[in-house]
Design a protein around this motif. Structure first.
Motif, mmCIF file in Angstrom:
data_model
loop_
_atom_site.group_PDB
_atom_site.id
_atom_site.type_symbol
_atom_site.label_atom_id
_atom_site.label_comp_id
_atom_site.label_asym_id
_atom_site.label_seq_id
_atom_site.Cartn_x
_atom_site.Cartn_y
_atom_site.Cartn_z
ATOM 1 N N TYR A 1 -1.781 75.521 -48.757
ATOM 2 C CA TYR A 1 -3.179 75.776 -49.381
ATOM 3 C C TYR A 1 -3.244 75.368 -50.749
ATOM 4 C CZ TYR A 1 -0.896 79.892 -51.615
ATOM 5 O OH TYR A 1 0.015 80.688 -52.282
ATOM 6 N N PRO A 2 -4.453 75.303 -51.330
ATOM 7 C CA PRO A 2 -4.721 74.760 -52.833
ATOM 8 C C PRO A 2 -3.992 75.541 -53.650
ATOM 9 C CG PRO A 2 -6.915 74.722 -51.509
ATOM 10 C CD PRO A 2 -5.623 75.642 -50.782
ATOM 11 N N GLY B 1 4.787 79.959 -48.534
ATOM 12 C CA GLY B 1 3.317 79.403 -48.673
ATOM 13 C C GLY B 1 3.458 78.378 -49.969
ATOM 14 N N TYR B 2 3.246 77.093 -49.570
ATOM 15 C CA TYR B 2 3.302 76.127 -50.202
ATOM 16 C C TYR B 2 1.866 75.598 -50.910
ATOM 17 C CZ TYR B 2 7.527 75.263 -47.960
ATOM 18 O OH TYR B 2 8.723 75.406 -47.438
ATOM 19 N N PHE C 1 11.804 72.009 -47.605
ATOM 20 C CA PHE C 1 10.737 72.513 -47.193
ATOM 21 C C PHE C 1 10.820 72.842 -45.425
ATOM 22 C CE2 PHE C 1 9.451 69.730 -50.707
ATOM 23 C CZ PHE C 1 8.655 70.708 -51.366
ATOM 24 N N ASP C 2 10.413 73.983 -45.336
ATOM 25 C CA ASP C 2 10.377 74.621 -43.865
ATOM 26 C C ASP C 2 8.929 74.689 -43.436
ATOM 27 O OD1 ASP C 2 10.609 75.448 -41.299
ATOM 28 O OD2 ASP C 2 11.499 77.351 -41.998
ATOM 29 N N PHE C 3 8.423 73.423 -43.103
ATOM 30 C CA PHE C 3 7.050 73.502 -42.688
ATOM 31 C C PHE C 3 6.448 73.944 -41.494
ATOM 32 C CE2 PHE C 3 7.415 69.468 -45.427
ATOM 33 C CZ PHE C 3 6.319 69.885 -46.461
#
Length: 418
Positions: free
Chosen positions: A218-219, A132-133, A210-212
């Motif tokens: 999300y914020p 989760g980013y 980063f593994d999108f």
């Protein structure tokens, strides 16, 4: 037909005759050349492809971006002092504000908090081990987020901590099988329901970690209400992009000064944060590539050495078998240079056959890796010509002495040979 053309055509024909007449002997001798060329060209091709992929990643991520957090990507001073790094305070929106207001050469400053091992649910569908980013505004401008369906998070959602989310490609297919639209639907994680506003394009993992595809965005301020953003499990990463035309090293010094001030680091004290950039990774990889490159040449050298001895042995045997023919040629006026070139070119042709086989194997391997393993590999013309050049060199090296001995045969003695 000129004499040179005749010698070349004769040498090629005789080389293939040698292959047909002594298949096993020739095959075993060419095997060393094939393995040697394969080792050298395979290593060069894979390394070139890795470099191209890394350069492509850097172009996508931007070589003008600083990534700042607790942990340095590389050793500092030779020792990775993890027992000191974990005590460092996390990055917060306060640091983002300090860089925005105090570093004029920084075009963008944003924050990303990463949570690993998250579980998401939608009705009876569930996916786990998701990243989760949680981000602040402008994160998509640094990481170049591409949306396949819907939209990215807007500024009001990011600043206000809205309950909206963007799904990665694998997360979307896991929660919404059958390619049904996810837009407007809700997914649950961290004990809350979030509305799906977008789905990202499939991109794979990048150099910044980063593994999108297997993640959600999300914020940050929503995450700050639900989890401890300062814990070791959720270490925020501060990303700073230099303005166009600005030197990254100069921006780095300005950012370091701004962070030391906002984090109240006293003069003389070491930084309580690490500033990383992708050039550090590429430099380390370049040094590793250099070692692998040398290893490939060493393995290839010994294989070529064995192959060269094999080709030389074939040529000595060939000279002995054709001694009477050599004597007849010299008796009717053939020059020493013609005899020498005839056998030298035959050795070169044999080596080219072995080298071409090795290059063909590399080409097949590149196709397998590109289409079966999803790792783009390309056999470049430069590496192709290196393989051909090395093959010719080995042919000259292994065929010179047998060719020289053939050119020096006495025609009378040679004709009388049984």
């Amino acid at each position: 037909m000129t004499a040179a053309t005749q010698i070349i055509s004769t040498s090629i024909v005789q080389a293939f005759q040698e292959l047909r007449a002594n298949k096993l002997r020739t095959f075993l001798s060419l095997l060393g050349i094939t393995i040697g060329i394969f080792c050298i060209i395979a290593v060069l091709t894979v390394l070139d492809s890795l470099k191209n992929n890394i350069q492509k990643d850097m172009a996508t991520l931007g070589s003008d971006v600083l990534y700042i957090g607790r942990w340095p990507w590389m050793d500092e001073g030779g020792d990775y002092k993890w027992w000191e790094y974990w005590r460092r305070a996390s990055m917060t929106p306060a640091e983002v504000k300090a860089i925005t207001t105090q570093v004029p050469d920084a075009a963008i400053a944003t924050l990303c908090l990463t949570s690993r091992g998250m579980t998401l649910k939608h009705n009876d569908q569930e996916v786990s081990s998701i990243s989760g980013y949680a981000v602040l505004p402008d994160f998509d401008k640094i990481q170049n987020i591409e949306i396949a369906d819907g939209r990215y998070l807007n500024v009001s959602e990011l600043d206000g901590g809205g309950n909206t989310v963007v799904l990665g490609d694998e997360v979307y297919h896991g929660l919404f099988p059958g390619s049904s639209s996810a837009l407007g639907k809700t997914v649950s994680f961290l004990g809350r329901k979030f509305e799906v506003v977008g789905v990202m394009k499939k991109v794979g993992q990048n150099m910044a970690g980063f593994d999108f595809d297997n993640a959600i965005i999300y914020p940050y301020y929503m995450a700050a209400n639900l989890i401890d953003v300062r814990s070791l499990d959720h270490d925020p990463l501060l990303a700073v992009k230099a303005a166009n035309g600005k030197n990254l090293e100069e921006v780095k010094y300005e950012v370091e000064g701004a962070l030391r001030r906002v984090r109240k680091v006293k003069p003389g004290q070491a930084d309580d944060f690490a500033i990383n950039n992708l050039s550090q990774v590429s430099e380390r990889i370049e040094s590793i590539f250099g070692i692998i490159d040398i290893g490939g040449w060493i393995i290839g050298f010994f294989s070529l050495l064995v192959g060269a001895f094999g080709i030389a042995n074939i040529m000595f045997v060939t000279v002995k078998e054709r001694t009477k023919i050599i004597g007849l040629k010299k008796a009717i006026g053939a020059r020493k240079s013609s005899i020498m070139w005839e056998f030298l070119l035959e050795a070169i042709v044999l080596c080219l056959i072995g080298g071409a086989t090795g290059i063909l194997l590399v080409f097949i391997l590149s196709l397998i890796m590109t289409y079966a393993v999803d790792f783009h590999v390309t056999l470049s013309l430069t590496n192709f010509f290196i393989g051909i050049t090395v093959s010719v060199f080995v042919g000259v090296l292994s065929g010179f002495i047998p060719a020289r001995s053939a050119s020096r045969l006495d025609p009378v003695v040679a004709i009388r040979t049984n």
